[in-house]
Design a protein around this motif. Structure first.
Motif, short mmCIF file in Angstrom:
data_model
loop_
_atom_site.label_atom_id
_atom_site.label_comp_id
_atom_site.label_asym_id
_atom_site.label_seq_id
_atom_site.Cartn_x
_atom_site.Cartn_y
_atom_site.Cartn_z
N PRO A 218 29.43 43.61 45.07
CA PRO A 218 29.87 42.72 46.06
C PRO A 218 30.90 41.91 45.75
CG PRO A 218 27.63 43.19 47.12
CD PRO A 218 28.09 44.25 45.85
N GLU A 219 30.15 41.05 45.38
CA GLU A 219 30.83 39.64 44.52
C GLU A 219 31.83 39.81 43.17
OE1 GLU A 219 31.13 36.27 41.80
OE2 GLU A 219 31.12 38.86 41.01
N LEU A 220 31.63 41.55 42.66
CA LEU A 220 33.20 41.35 42.02
C LEU A 220 33.94 41.67 42.98
CD1 LEU A 220 31.10 43.36 38.81
CD2 LEU A 220 32.61 41.84 38.70
N LEU A 221 33.59 42.37 44.17
CA LEU A 221 34.45 42.49 44.73
C LEU A 221 35.83 41.77 45.34
CD1 LEU A 221 36.55 45.31 46.62
CD2 LEU A 221 34.54 45.12 47.85
N ALA A 222 34.62 40.92 46.10
CA ALA A 222 35.13 39.32 45.94
C ALA A 222 36.01 39.17 45.90
CB ALA A 222 34.03 38.15 47.70
N PHE A 223 35.46 39.17 44.12
CA PHE A 223 36.70 38.05 43.77
C PHE A 223 37.88 38.69 43.38
CE2 PHE A 223 38.10 37.13 38.73
CZ PHE A 223 38.08 36.00 38.29
N ALA A 224 37.95 40.18 42.95
CA ALA A 224 39.33 40.88 42.60
C ALA A 224 40.05 40.90 44.09
CB ALA A 224 38.92 42.15 42.61
N LEU A 225 39.35 40.80 45.44
CA LEU A 225 40.07 40.22 46.54
C LEU A 225 40.91 39.08 46.08
CD1 LEU A 225 38.19 42.04 49.27
CD2 LEU A 225 40.76 42.69 48.26
N LEU A 226 40.43 37.64 46.25
CA LEU A 226 41.04 36.79 46.02
C LEU A 226 42.07 36.38 45.20
CD1 LEU A 226 37.54 34.90 47.01
CD2 LEU A 226 39.07 35.15 48.96
N HIS A 227 41.64 36.88 43.75
CA HIS A 227 42.89 36.38 43.10
C HIS A 227 43.73 37.97 42.48
CE1 HIS A 227 39.20 34.57 41.79
NE2 HIS A 227 40.43 33.52 40.69
N SER A 228 44.00 39.16 43.41
CA SER A 228 44.74 39.19 43.51
C SER A 228 46.14 39.57 43.90
CB SER A 228 44.08 40.93 44.03
OG SER A 228 43.27 41.84 43.29
N PRO A 229 46.14 38.60 44.69
CA PRO A 229 47.52 38.07 45.06
C PRO A 229 48.28 37.62 44.09
CG PRO A 229 45.91 37.87 46.80
CD PRO A 229 45.25 38.25 45.59
N GLY A 230 46.93 37.23 43.30
CA GLY A 230 48.10 36.23 42.44
C GLY A 230 48.39 37.15 40.74
N TYR A 231 47.93 38.56 40.71
CA TYR A 231 48.22 39.13 39.48
C TYR A 231 50.66 38.99 39.41
CZ TYR A 231 43.51 39.44 39.44
OH TYR A 231 42.31 39.60 39.15
N THR A 232 50.80 39.76 40.90
CA THR A 232 51.72 39.74 40.72
C THR A 232 52.68 38.97 40.58
OG1 THR A 232 52.00 40.59 43.25
CG2 THR A 232 51.60 42.52 41.60
N LEU A 233 52.37 37.72 40.98
CA LEU A 233 52.90 36.71 40.16
C LEU A 233 52.97 35.84 39.51
CD1 LEU A 233 52.17 34.78 43.81
CD2 LEU A 233 54.31 36.25 43.79
N ARG A 234 51.94 35.53 38.94
CA ARG A 234 51.78 34.84 37.86
C ARG A 234 52.58 35.36 36.37
NH1 ARG A 234 45.62 35.73 35.98
NH2 ARG A 234 45.88 37.69 35.87
N GLY A 235 53.17 34.50 35.47
CA GLY A 235 53.68 35.35 34.72
C GLY A 235 54.86 36.13 34.80
#
Ligand SMILES: Cc1cc2nc3c(=O)[nH]c(=O)nc-3n(C[C@H](O)[C@H](O)[C@H](O)COP(=O)(O)OP(=O)(O)OC[C@H]3O[C@@H](n4cnc5c(N)ncnc54)[C@H](O)[C@@H]3O)c2cc1C
Length: 252
Positions: A218-235
């Motif tokens: 559950p913690e890894l899922l929360a981490f992934a959900l909260l960070h995912s929007p940035g992956y296609t933006l950063r860089g």
């Protein structure tokens, strides 16, 4: 690199470096400066010369983050974490020796650096720990053929991206400029990072919990959900990457 009004359109950076007797004076605000609150130095892209071609006249500097005139302001992520900052440069003196590379070569240098940044494993493995966690969870119960198939498809796609990423790394070693290939790897890789989260949720529905035991599903899922929007933006956003890919293919 980035500023408030210079993200995708990086050549519009407004941070200026003015000549002084023995160096440069930097004025402007950079956004998304990772680790500026803990690091000693940052690399800053600034305009040193006016030029008709917006890509000319840019240079990079190594800036001492403890120098007078440097102010670091936190930018909090959706998870509440403090990793990034706005970096205010209010007339910061930088000695000549801290010019990185050549005056006026800033654009060439940053695009070269971005080819490294866009193609590495951190551009397709951000959510990988969640897949490992799913496999651990599936070991605890009888997995259905459908669940195993979904995991197999993800594993195959990850393997394909890994080969592409290694191909770019090999090209970088030969001093080629694989900007187009790197953009392609980042577009595919960051989309796969998002697909991975969706697939893991559909294979094993779980309530995400950022306060659960660190490293638990559950913690890894929360981490992934909260960070995912940035992956296609950063860089560089995926829309910008596809523009680079299109122009690269046209040149070929
Ligand atoms: C978590 C995170 C970490 C970051 N880390 C760094 C870092 O370490 N260093 C750094 O310098 N920057 C960093 N950035 C900044 C990042 O590079 C920019 O957010 C990104 O380049 C987009 O710029 P922008 O936010 O100004 O959006 P904009 O450029 O305003 O874009 C807004 C939207 O318009 C679209 N768009 C813009 N122009 C076009 C076009 N020509 N064609 C089609 N669509 C277009 C974009 O795709 C996007 O969807 C980070 C950002 C995030 C979210």
């Amino acid at each position: 690199m980035s500023e408030k009004s210079s993200g995708s359109d990086l050549a519009s950076v407004a941070t200026r470096a003015e000549r002084t007797a023995d160096g440069w004076r930097l004025t402007g605000t950079k956004m998304w400066t990772g680790g500026a609150h803990v690091n000693d130095y940052a690399i800053v892209l600034a305009r040193t010369d006016e030029a008709e071609d917006r890509h000319a006249g840019l240079s990079q500097f190594i800036v001492d983050l403890r120098a007078p005139g440097v102010r670091v302001e936190p930018i909090r992520l959706m998870s509440g974490e403090h990793r990034f900052n706005a970096l205010h440069l209010e007339g910061v003196d930088v000695p000549d020796g801290m010019l990185l590379g050549q005056r006026g070569d800033g654009w060439k240098q940053v695009t070269g650096e971005l080819a490294f940044e866009r193609s590495g494993p951190e551009r397709y493995l951000s959510t990988f720990p969640l897949l490992v966690s799913l496999l651990r969870e599936l070991e605890q119960r009888p997995a259905t053929a459908e669940q195993l198939t979904e995991v197999g498809v993800l594993a195959a796609r990850l393997h394909g991206i890994r080969r592409l990423s290694l191909g770019v790394a090999a090209a970088l070693d030969t001093e080629a400029s694989p900007d187009t290939q790197a953009a392609l790897v980042k577009d595919l890789g960051t989309r796969l990072e998002g697909t991975l989260v969706d697939t893991v949720r559909s294979v094993l529905p779980t309530t995400a919990d950022p306060h659960a035991t660190p490293g638990s599903h559950p913690e890894l899922l929360a981490f992934a959900l909260l960070h995912s929007p940035g992956y296609t933006l950063r860089g560089g956003t995926n829309e910008i990457l596809r523009g680079i890919i299109t122009r690269g293919l046209e040149q070929h």
